[in-house]
Design a protein around this motif. Structure first.
Motif, mmCIF file in Angstrom:
data_model
loop_
_atom_site.group_PDB
_atom_site.id
_atom_site.type_symbol
_atom_site.label_atom_id
_atom_site.label_comp_id
_atom_site.label_asym_id
_atom_site.label_seq_id
_atom_site.Cartn_x
_atom_site.Cartn_y
_atom_site.Cartn_z
ATOM 1 N N VAL A 7 0.838 -1.200 0.000
ATOM 2 C CA VAL A 7 0.000 0.000 0.000
ATOM 3 C C VAL A 7 0.875 1.253 0.000
ATOM 4 O O VAL A 7 0.582 2.234 -0.676
ATOM 5 C CB VAL A 7 -0.957 -0.013 1.204
ATOM 6 C CG1 VAL A 7 -1.595 1.350 1.385
ATOM 7 C CG2 VAL A 7 -2.012 -1.073 1.011
ATOM 8 N N ARG A 8 2.010 1.200 0.769
ATOM 9 C CA ARG A 8 2.882 2.379 0.827
ATOM 10 C C ARG A 8 3.694 2.549 -0.444
ATOM 11 O O ARG A 8 3.979 3.663 -0.845
ATOM 12 C CB ARG A 8 3.856 2.271 2.011
ATOM 13 C CG ARG A 8 3.205 2.045 3.338
ATOM 14 C CD ARG A 8 2.430 3.253 3.805
ATOM 15 N NE ARG A 8 1.633 2.893 4.977
ATOM 16 C CZ ARG A 8 0.685 3.650 5.485
ATOM 17 N NH1 ARG A 8 0.415 4.814 4.945
ATOM 18 N NH2 ARG A 8 0.017 3.263 6.524
ATOM 19 N N THR A 17 -6.125 9.828 -8.827
ATOM 20 C CA THR A 17 -4.956 9.490 -8.002
ATOM 21 C C THR A 17 -5.330 8.634 -6.803
ATOM 22 O O THR A 17 -4.541 7.834 -6.335
ATOM 23 C CB THR A 17 -4.267 10.760 -7.488
ATOM 24 O OG1 THR A 17 -5.284 11.620 -6.959
ATOM 25 C CG2 THR A 17 -3.518 11.478 -8.579
ATOM 26 N N GLY A 18 -6.523 8.819 -6.272
ATOM 27 C CA GLY A 18 -6.927 8.018 -5.126
ATOM 28 C C GLY A 18 -7.975 6.983 -5.496
ATOM 29 O O GLY A 18 -8.644 6.459 -4.619
ATOM 30 N N GLY A 19 -8.121 6.693 -6.795
ATOM 31 C CA GLY A 19 -9.127 5.736 -7.231
ATOM 32 C C GLY A 19 -10.531 6.300 -7.139
ATOM 33 O O GLY A 19 -11.501 5.552 -7.051
ATOM 34 N N GLN A 20 -10.631 7.635 -7.151
ATOM 35 C CA GLN A 20 -11.957 8.246 -6.990
ATOM 36 C C GLN A 20 -12.730 8.296 -8.295
ATOM 37 O O GLN A 20 -13.832 8.830 -8.331
ATOM 38 C CB GLN A 20 -11.841 9.648 -6.372
ATOM 39 C CG GLN A 20 -11.270 10.726 -7.271
ATOM 40 C CD GLN A 20 -9.766 10.831 -7.135
ATOM 41 O OE1 GLN A 20 -9.065 9.840 -7.048
ATOM 42 N NE2 GLN A 20 -9.258 12.033 -7.120
ATOM 43 N N VAL A 56 -15.140 4.310 -10.252
ATOM 44 C CA VAL A 56 -14.498 4.558 -8.956
ATOM 45 C C VAL A 56 -13.916 3.228 -8.461
ATOM 46 O O VAL A 56 -14.596 2.203 -8.503
ATOM 47 C CB VAL A 56 -15.536 5.082 -7.943
ATOM 48 C CG1 VAL A 56 -14.898 5.293 -6.580
ATOM 49 C CG2 VAL A 56 -16.203 6.347 -8.441
ATOM 50 N N ALA A 58 -12.485 3.062 -5.338
ATOM 51 C CA ALA A 58 -12.430 3.104 -3.875
ATOM 52 C C ALA A 58 -13.768 2.692 -3.257
ATOM 53 O O ALA A 58 -13.874 2.614 -2.040
ATOM 54 C CB ALA A 58 -12.048 4.508 -3.408
ATOM 55 N N ASP A 59 -14.799 2.443 -4.095
ATOM 56 C CA ASP A 59 -16.064 2.033 -3.498
ATOM 57 C C ASP A 59 -16.198 0.511 -3.539
ATOM 58 O O ASP A 59 -15.284 -0.200 -3.963
ATOM 59 C CB ASP A 59 -17.247 2.734 -4.193
ATOM 60 C CG ASP A 59 -17.380 2.322 -5.649
ATOM 61 O OD1 ASP A 59 -16.864 1.253 -6.013
ATOM 62 O OD2 ASP A 59 -17.988 3.091 -6.417
ATOM 63 N N ASP A 60 -17.313 0.001 -3.090
ATOM 64 C CA ASP A 60 -17.450 -1.452 -2.959
ATOM 65 C C ASP A 60 -18.309 -2.051 -4.059
ATOM 66 O O ASP A 60 -18.829 -3.146 -3.923
ATOM 67 C CB ASP A 60 -18.034 -1.790 -1.583
ATOM 68 C CG ASP A 60 -19.430 -1.208 -1.405
ATOM 69 O OD1 ASP A 60 -19.785 -0.301 -2.196
ATOM 70 O OD2 ASP A 60 -20.148 -1.648 -0.496
ATOM 71 N N HIS A 80 -7.402 -3.230 -4.145
ATOM 72 C CA HIS A 80 -8.266 -3.896 -3.166
ATOM 73 C C HIS A 80 -8.335 -3.081 -1.877
ATOM 74 O O HIS A 80 -9.380 -2.962 -1.244
ATOM 75 C CB HIS A 80 -7.727 -5.299 -2.888
ATOM 76 C CG HIS A 80 -8.660 -6.162 -2.100
ATOM 77 N ND1 HIS A 80 -8.707 -6.135 -0.734
ATOM 78 C CD2 HIS A 80 -9.601 -7.073 -2.493
ATOM 79 C CE1 HIS A 80 -9.623 -6.991 -0.310
ATOM 80 N NE2 HIS A 80 -10.176 -7.578 -1.352
ATOM 81 N N LYS A 81 -7.169 -2.491 -1.504
ATOM 82 C CA LYS A 81 -7.068 -1.759 -0.237
ATOM 83 C C LYS A 81 -7.545 -0.316 -0.349
ATOM 84 O O LYS A 81 -7.503 0.423 0.631
ATOM 85 C CB LYS A 81 -5.604 -1.763 0.228
ATOM 86 C CG LYS A 81 -5.169 -3.083 0.849
ATOM 87 C CD LYS A 81 -5.448 -3.025 2.323
ATOM 88 C CE LYS A 81 -4.811 -4.163 3.078
ATOM 89 N NZ LYS A 81 -5.046 -4.016 4.512
ATOM 90 N N LEU A 82 -7.957 0.102 -1.551
ATOM 91 C CA LEU A 82 -8.400 1.491 -1.676
ATOM 92 C C LEU A 82 -9.667 1.739 -0.874
ATOM 93 O O LEU A 82 -10.017 2.877 -0.610
ATOM 94 C CB LEU A 82 -8.643 1.843 -3.151
ATOM 95 C CG LEU A 82 -7.411 2.226 -3.949
ATOM 96 C CD1 LEU A 82 -7.774 2.430 -5.407
ATOM 97 C CD2 LEU A 82 -6.770 3.482 -3.398
ATOM 98 N N GLY A 83 -10.353 0.681 -0.532
ATOM 99 C CA GLY A 83 -11.508 0.902 0.326
ATOM 100 C C GLY A 83 -12.680 -0.007 0.045
ATOM 101 O O GLY A 83 -13.616 -0.081 0.821
ATOM 102 N N GLY A 84 -12.652 -0.725 -1.083
ATOM 103 C CA GLY A 84 -13.842 -1.505 -1.390
ATOM 104 C C GLY A 84 -13.603 -2.959 -1.736
ATOM 105 O O GLY A 84 -14.518 -3.643 -2.191
ATOM 106 N N SER A 130 -7.740 12.173 -1.305
ATOM 107 C CA SER A 130 -8.175 11.952 -2.680
ATOM 108 C C SER A 130 -8.635 10.506 -2.832
ATOM 109 O O SER A 130 -7.815 9.642 -2.962
ATOM 110 C CB SER A 130 -7.012 12.300 -3.608
ATOM 111 O OG SER A 130 -6.838 11.367 -4.608
ATOM 112 N N TYR A 184 -11.058 2.206 7.576
ATOM 113 C CA TYR A 184 -12.134 2.868 6.852
ATOM 114 C C TYR A 184 -13.280 3.078 7.839
ATOM 115 O O TYR A 184 -13.484 2.267 8.739
ATOM 116 C CB TYR A 184 -12.628 1.996 5.704
ATOM 117 C CG TYR A 184 -11.506 1.477 4.840
ATOM 118 C CD1 TYR A 184 -10.997 2.242 3.802
ATOM 119 C CD2 TYR A 184 -10.943 0.231 5.082
ATOM 120 C CE1 TYR A 184 -9.957 1.776 3.022
ATOM 121 C CE2 TYR A 184 -9.894 -0.248 4.306
ATOM 122 C CZ TYR A 184 -9.407 0.534 3.271
ATOM 123 O OH TYR A 184 -8.383 0.084 2.512
#
Lengths: 281, 473
Positions: free
Chosen positions: A109-110, A126-129, A136, A138-140, A275-279, B371, B432
């Motif tokens: 992730v880093r 840049t943040g998967g938005q 997107v 970062a969503d599920d 996968h770790k972006l949030g969803g 972001s 999260y």
């Protein structure tokens, strides 16, 4: 014989201008001469130690053999040696195993931020938005599945989902009716959903099918999000997605990153990162 | 009476016999100060001995480590029981403020006390000249030796002197380095010639610096190099007490004749003893000046002479300009300047004390993902991503729970298990937070992260943050 214009009796060069302006041969100050000698000695020493003088085909190498590119490579090696602790483990592990390992997934992730920025951010942000027309990350909600293996598969082979254009089968009223039902989050409320064959891909209740990349039409996330969502839905129904028959069709292609573009390890890293972006599921 | 007068004249004649020599000390040449015993010399020995802490301190142990260890590579300062991490470095600025103001208040009250009694430059110079005197003899012998041609005798004396100077210089360097690494291991590495390059450079710089500054430059450092000498000078005012020559009582100065000062003359018998003992080679009778480090050795010298000629002490004494000029004087606790300085000192000291007692065992920082600021999930709820950074300031590994308090229906994802944080380390962890859309009434909702030690429920840190969501339409 001391006079005010020559208090230290410096020798005279004998040059005289305008009758009274004389040129004396005063020595420069001692500190100045010292600085001068130190300077040229330093220049010589630099030339001996470091590469300095250009020759016809090459240049002087200096005694130490120092070059800036060599120093850069050494520093790079030092950094790679630090990363080796993690990097060495990655090729032998599957993306799922990396994800399951707390330390390794944290490292990925880093460190994979740069990889994501170089390869993914142009479309997905840049943040998967996401961006208009680009999903997107970062969503599920996942068109083709949000498990680590499915994400990896999407990166390796790319995705090219397809929805046929329905403009030639639907009257404007029908298109409006379908769009209204989909926008309300309840597509199966209209019989047209069955009649026109939407259910074949989107499912009986309209919850989608990740095998085909058919989106869930009942959740709050829109593949083609827009200010006027209902209009956007109608456009998609009429012109489809990636339909070669309709010149106004929506383009939606995820390119293939496997093979020559990225190596296996980089793809695994990206899969874990996404996968770790949030969803991830 | 004539007996006393005779003996007094005899004392004075002895002093006059060497008087011419001391003019040299007010010139640009090397200063060879005479050493005499006295009250202020004794005080100076006591104050100088505080530097023993510098030499012996590193060898104190505390548990299994050095009691005071400034561990730069690991970014930790250990002071007995306390460990200070970079996050607490504001304490250092308060400490520096404290000492800066301490310098100001002391200087305002009693002049350059630091220069005269504590400064490493004057202390090391004093020790170096003591060694010089033991080896090469008294000032007149040393002066002769300086001008003598380099023969075997001079070479031997010089070599012996430099040898001892060098030993002290090296000890200074080693002692300095020993505060930054394990002292015993450091000695071992020096003795086995296996010390790191940094250790050798520190030793080299300090040895050379001490040897040159204390051995050869001496008072030149105070005159031409030291900024503190000048800074302190401007902190004097009319009320600052300083070693001062009482010109009302001393002038006009004149030589003692037949055991008596001549009629109309003051008490100063012009014996130059005050010049003789001055380590910076000035004449205090010219008044307070930049070269005076206020070491008060001239007070000892003058009082000794006054004893011999049967006059009261204090022709040179600690006195303020106001006192000498006959103006009324105030004690320092009634003067505004020391009081202002003192109050700043008290504030700084209180801050340090607060800091040391509230260092805390953990520190928590939360970085909100920028972001995107928020993501809408398929069920309509809003998710934010946070990078949690937990710093463990204790000397053992800790296990902590991470929880969050905030809007109703909040769900914390990624903190199902307690986290282990190594001693002195920062652990970063991504979590999260998911909140149903209807519970978010504004685009920024307050959110608090709580980290609590599993084994010590009282050991808790909190971080106030915010949860971001889209504006409601």
């Amino acid at each position: 014989m001391s006079d005010k214009s020559n208090p230290y009796d410096a020798p005279d060069t004998g040059h005289v201008w305008d009758e009274s302006l004389r040129e004396l041969t005063n020595q420069p100050p001692k500190w100045w001469m010292l600085g001068f000698h130190v300077s040229w000695i330093l220049v010589l020493a630099y030339g001996l130690i470091y590469p300095m003088w250009p020759m016809v085909n090459t240049h002087t190498k200096g005694m130490t053999g120092w070059t800036s590119i060599k120093e850069y490579k050494e520093d790079l090696q030092a950094i790679e040696a630090k990363r080796a602790k993690y990097e060495d483990q990655l090729p032998g592990k599957s993306a799922a195993a990396i994800l399951a390992d707390d330390e390794l997934s944290n490292y990925v992730v880093r460190s994979a931020k740069v990889l994501f920025g170089d390869n993914c951010a142009a479309c997905h942000g840049t943040g998967g938005q996401g961006n208009p027309g680009f999903p997107v990350l970062a969503d599920d909600d996942w068109l083709f599945g949000g498990s680590i293996d499915k994400i990896e598969e999407s990166i390796i082979n790319g995705r090219n989902g397809m929805m046929p254009a329905h403009g030639n089968q639907l009257s404007d009223t029908e298109a409006n009716e379908l769009a209204d039902a989909v926008a309300a989050g309840n597509p199966s409320s209209t019989p047209l959903f069955q009649q026109k064959g939407c259910f074949a891909c989107h499912g009986m209740e309209g919850t989608g099918n990740p095998m085909l990349g058919a989106p869930d039409l009942t959740d709050s996330i829109w593949r083609f999000a827009a200010k006027d969502q209902r209009e956007s839905i109608k456009y998609t129904i009429v012109h489809g997605v990636n339909d070669p028959q309709d010149p106004q069709t929506r383009p939606a292609e995820m390119p293939k990153f496997g093979g020559t573009k990225l190596n296996d390890t980089d793809i695994k890293k990206l899969a874990v990162y996404v996968h770790k972006l949030g969803g991830g599921q | 009476m004539s007996d006393t007068a005779d003996s007094q004249q005899k004392h004075a004649d002895e002093l006059y016999a060497e008087e011419g020599v001391w003019h040299v000390n007010v010139d640009a040449g090397t200063v060879f100060a005479k050493r005499i015993p006295g009250k202020y010399r004794t005080i100076k020995w006591f104050t100088m001995s505080t530097w023993l802490i510098f030499f012996l301190g590193p060898y104190l142990r505390w548990g299994d480590r050095q009691a005071v260890l400034l561990d730069i590579p690991a970014r930790q300062f250990h002071i007995f029981d306390i460990t200070i991490l970079p996050q607490d470095v504001w304490l250092l600025s308060l400490t520096l403020l404290f000492f800066a103001i301490l310098l100001a208040v002391v200087t305002s009250i009693a002049g350059r006390v630091f220069c005269g009694y504590f400064c490493f430059q004057t202390v090391w110079t004093d020790i170096f000249t003591l060694i010089e005197e033991k080896i090469e003899g008294n000032p007149s012998k040393r002066r002769k030796l300086k001008d003598a041609p380099l023969d075997a005798h001079k070479l031997r004396l010089r070599a012996t002197k430099y040898f001892f100077w060098l030993i002290i210089s090296m000890l200074t360097g080693i002692s300095f380095a020993a505060w930054f690494t394990d002292a015993y291991e450091l000695w071992q590495s020096y003795l086995t010639l296996s010390a790191s390059s940094v250790a050798w450079i520190v030793l080299g710089l300090f040895t050379a610096g001490t040897f040159i500054l204390a051995g050869f430059m001496r008072e030149q450092v105070c005159f031409w190099l030291c900024p503190y000498a000048r800074i302190q000078g401007v902190m004097y005012d009319r009320e600052t007490i300083l070693p001062t020559y009482d010109f009302n009582r001393g002038e006009p100065r004149g030589k003692l004749k037949k055991g008596e000062t001549e009629a109309g003359n003051g008490d100063c018998i012009d014996c130059h003893q005050c010049v003789a003992v001055c380590p910076t080679g000035i004449d205090i009778r010219d008044g307070q000046q930049e070269g005076c480090i206020t070491c008060s050795l001239c007070l000892d010298a003058c009082d000794a002479v006054m004893d011999k000629i049967g006059k009261p002490h204090g022709l040179i004494r600690y006195a303020s300009l106001d006192e000498i000029e006959g103006h009324p004087t105030k004690p320092f606790w009634k003067r505004a300047r020391p009081l202002v300085y003192l109050s700043i000192m008290v504030i700084a000291a209180a801050g340090i004390l607060y800091g040391l007692t509230h260092l805390g065992s953990m520190e928590l920082k939360v970085i909100h993902e920028r972001s995107p600021l928020f993501v809408q999930l398929s069920d309509g709820s809003i998710q934010n991503r946070f990078d949690i950074k937990i710093l463990n300031k204790q000397d053992k590994q800790i296990r902590v729970w991470l929880t969050a308090e905030g809007p109703e229906g909040l769900e914390l994802i990624g903190a199902d298990e307690p986290l282990d944080v190594d001693s002195g380390k920062l652990r970063s962890h991504i979590v999260y937070i998911k909140v149903p859309r209807q519970n978010l009434l504004q685009s920024r909702t307050p959110l608090t992260f709580v980290v609590s030690n599993v084994n010590d429920p009282k050991d808790v840190v909190r971080y106030e943050g915010a949860f971001f969501s889209p504006r409601r339409q």
